[in-house]
Design an enzyme around this catalytic site. Structure first.
Site, short mmCIF file in Angstrom:
data_model
loop_
_atom_site.label_atom_id
_atom_site.label_comp_id
_atom_site.label_asym_id
_atom_site.label_seq_id
_atom_site.Cartn_x
_atom_site.Cartn_y
_atom_site.Cartn_z
N SER A 147 15.92 35.68 13.49
CA SER A 147 17.27 36.68 13.63
C SER A 147 18.16 35.58 13.39
O SER A 147 18.38 34.28 13.50
CB SER A 147 17.36 37.02 15.12
OG SER A 147 18.60 37.24 15.56
N TYR A 161 16.51 35.43 24.26
CA TYR A 161 16.15 35.95 23.03
C TYR A 161 16.92 34.99 21.59
O TYR A 161 15.71 34.55 20.78
CB TYR A 161 17.18 37.17 22.96
CG TYR A 161 16.92 37.60 21.42
CD1 TYR A 161 15.96 38.43 20.91
CD2 TYR A 161 18.13 37.70 20.44
CE1 TYR A 161 15.71 39.01 19.87
CE2 TYR A 161 17.91 38.22 19.12
CZ TYR A 161 16.95 38.98 18.82
OH TYR A 161 16.60 39.27 17.56
#
Length: 253
Positions: A147, A161
């Protein structure tokens, strides 16, 4: 031969029943691969198969890849059906948002188990099948989904995350060095904003503002993700390994 042709290849996509995983599964199917998808829920797998089957041969094998035993079982189930696996996409993931003062230990355990440990244990479980498909001219491929949250600081309170995705990028580099002599490439894709269940709440609350921050002026489309996966899986991407590729409309530039 078409640089992007995947006819005859076998691919496995974890978390392939929705969002980015389904985008990738569709792209691989359209390029000619047979695709196995996994998620925890059998009904989600069945629904995804119904949606994707118009593009090619797709099979759902439910598995909770946050557990090593399930990673091993998934590889065994695919191995009962296929002699080799050419493409492995580690996409299954989760996120958790919470204020710093309230961020619980369980948010670290859940997110790191699925986002970081699973790519390691799934890859290890599939190594025998990947090695059978690998050759000097046409390596087997591992694609990890990272990401842009793992490339730059984020204002979002998704501590586990973003940390997990940064770690996935480094895991990708480490595995690429170890597996290159075994004719297996390992690369990561770092998506920016895409329409997915994970991003749904964020886009609903601040989609217009998020779009304004994208230099190309839009969020990602399914073909954007399908295209990078097909590139990395095909002859066109056979000389890349250890790379982290942002697919983000220029945000991380």
């Amino acid at each position: 031969m078409d640089l992007f042709d995947l006819t005859g290849k076998v691919a496995v996509v974890t978390g392939g029943t929705r969002g980015i995983g389904m985008m990738i599964a569709r792209g691989l199917l359209q390029a000619g691969a047979r695709v196995y998808i996994s998620s925890r829920k059998a009904d989600a797998g069945d629904a995804a198969v119904a949606e994707l089957s118009e593009f090619g041969t797709v099979v759902s094998i439910p598995a909770d890849v946050s557990k090593e035993a399930e990673c091993i079982r998934l590889a065994e189930e695919v191995g009962k059906r296929e002699e080799q696996v050419h493409i492995l996409v580690n996409n299954a993931g989760a996120t958790w948002g919470e204020d710093l003062e309230k961020f619980p230990e369980s948010a670290w355990d859940k997110v790191l188990d699925l986002n970081l440990k699973a790519p390691f244990f799934v890859t290890r479980a599939f190594l025998p099948l990947l090695e059978k498909a690998a050759s000097h001219e046409d390596p087997a491929r591992v694609i990890n989904i990272g990401s842009i949250a793992g490339l730059q600081p984020s204002a979002a309170r998704t501590y586990s995350y973003s940390t997990s995705k940064a770690a996935v990028h480094q895991l990708t580099r480490n595995l690429s060095k170890e597996l290159a002599p075994r004719r297996i490439t390992v690369n990561a894709v770092a998506p920016g904003p895409f329409e997915s269940k994970m991003m749904a709440a964020t886009l609903a609350a601040a989609g217009d503002e998020m779009t304004k921050r994208v230099p190309l002026g839009r969020i990602g489309r399914p073909d954007d993700m399908a295209g990078i996966a097909v590139f990395l899986s095909s002859r066109a991407g056979s000389y890349l390994t250890g790379t982290i590729i942002p697919v983000d409309g220029g945000i991380a530039t």
